[in-house]
Structure formats: structure tokens, C-alpha cells
Design a protein around this motif. Structure first.
Motif, short mmCIF file in Angstrom:
data_model
loop_
_atom_site.label_atom_id
_atom_site.label_comp_id
_atom_site.label_asym_id
_atom_site.label_seq_id
_atom_site.Cartn_x
_atom_site.Cartn_y
_atom_site.Cartn_z
N TYR A 255 86.92 51.15 41.07
CA TYR A 255 87.34 51.95 40.97
C TYR A 255 87.45 52.30 42.61
N ARG A 256 88.62 53.84 42.40
CA ARG A 256 89.51 53.77 42.71
C ARG A 256 90.16 55.19 43.12
N LEU A 257 90.19 55.37 44.80
CA LEU A 257 91.16 56.67 44.71
C LEU A 257 92.30 56.73 44.55
N VAL A 258 93.06 58.11 43.41
CA VAL A 258 94.21 58.31 43.50
C VAL A 258 94.42 59.08 44.82
N ASP A 259 96.08 58.66 44.93
CA ASP A 259 96.74 58.82 46.05
C ASP A 259 97.94 60.50 44.98
N HIS A 260 97.20 61.56 45.40
CA HIS A 260 98.24 62.95 45.50
C HIS A 260 99.23 63.15 46.55
N GLY B 251 96.37 45.81 41.67
CA GLY B 251 97.05 46.73 42.47
C GLY B 251 96.24 46.98 43.33
N GLU B 252 95.87 48.14 44.49
CA GLU B 252 94.89 47.48 45.49
C GLU B 252 94.30 48.60 45.53
N GLY B 253 93.12 48.78 46.31
CA GLY B 253 91.97 49.65 46.23
C GLY B 253 90.95 50.00 46.00
N TRP B 254 90.75 48.70 44.68
CA TRP B 254 89.47 49.32 43.75
C TRP B 254 88.66 48.18 44.73
N LYS B 255 87.88 49.11 44.03
CA LYS B 255 85.79 48.31 44.80
C LYS B 255 85.19 48.71 43.94
N PRO B 256 84.28 47.98 44.12
CA PRO B 256 83.34 47.98 42.41
C PRO B 256 82.36 49.05 42.99
N MET B 257 80.86 49.34 42.50
CA MET B 257 80.56 50.58 42.28
C MET B 257 79.37 49.73 43.67
N GLN B 258 79.07 48.83 43.46
CA GLN B 258 78.13 47.71 45.07
C GLN B 258 78.95 48.63 46.58
N TYR B 259 80.11 49.02 45.72
CA TYR B 259 80.93 48.76 47.71
C TYR B 259 80.39 50.56 48.49
#
Length: 80
Positions: A74-79, A21-29
């Protein structure tokens, strides 16, 4: 093709487990982009995961020396 099939094929071919999926970024980002320090940024992300504002995926990536290392994405959840 279903996502889980692709994940299994990627594991077999590359021996690296990455999120689908899209939007995943590591903690370092997040640590690099955050206006806060390392400890507070980690605390805020942990809180966001617990509250359901972010998703967490434990995967793998290639390290600086070409070895497979554990990586948490991690990625933000779309609500709606």
C-alpha cells in the motif's frame, strides 16, 4: 526503459513481483506503526483504498524461509 518492461524482467529474473515506484509498504508495516489494533488498522486501510486515499498492489516477496509468498503493498496517494 518503460516500467512494465522492468516489471516483466524482474518477474523472469527473480520470480518476485514488487510494485514500481516509491512509498510502497506491506500491511505488516502499517500494523506495526499504527496506534490502533490489527482489526481497526485493516479496516481504516481498506476504507482509504476505497476512498482513493491509498493505492493497493498485489505482489510477492520472499518469506522468512526463502519461499515466494503473496504480499499486498500500500502507499498514500499524493493529491495536488
Amino acid at each position: 526503459m518503460e516500467d512494465w518492461i522492468k516489471v516483466l524482467q524482474d518477474i523472469e529474473e527473480n520470480k518476485i513481483l514488487k510494485p514500481v515506484g516509491e512509498g510502497w509498504k506491506p500491511m505488516q508495516y502499517y500494523l506495526k506503526e499504527s496506534p490502533y489494533g490489527i482489526a481497526k488498522t485493516r479496516m481504516l486501510i481498506t476504507k482509504a483504498v476505497k476512498e482513493g486515499a491509498m493505492e493497493k498492489f498485489s505482489g510477492q516477496a520472499k518469506g522468512k524461509r526463502g519461499k515466494t509468498v503473496n504480499m499486498v503493498y500500500y502507499r498514500l496517494v499524493d493529491h495536488p
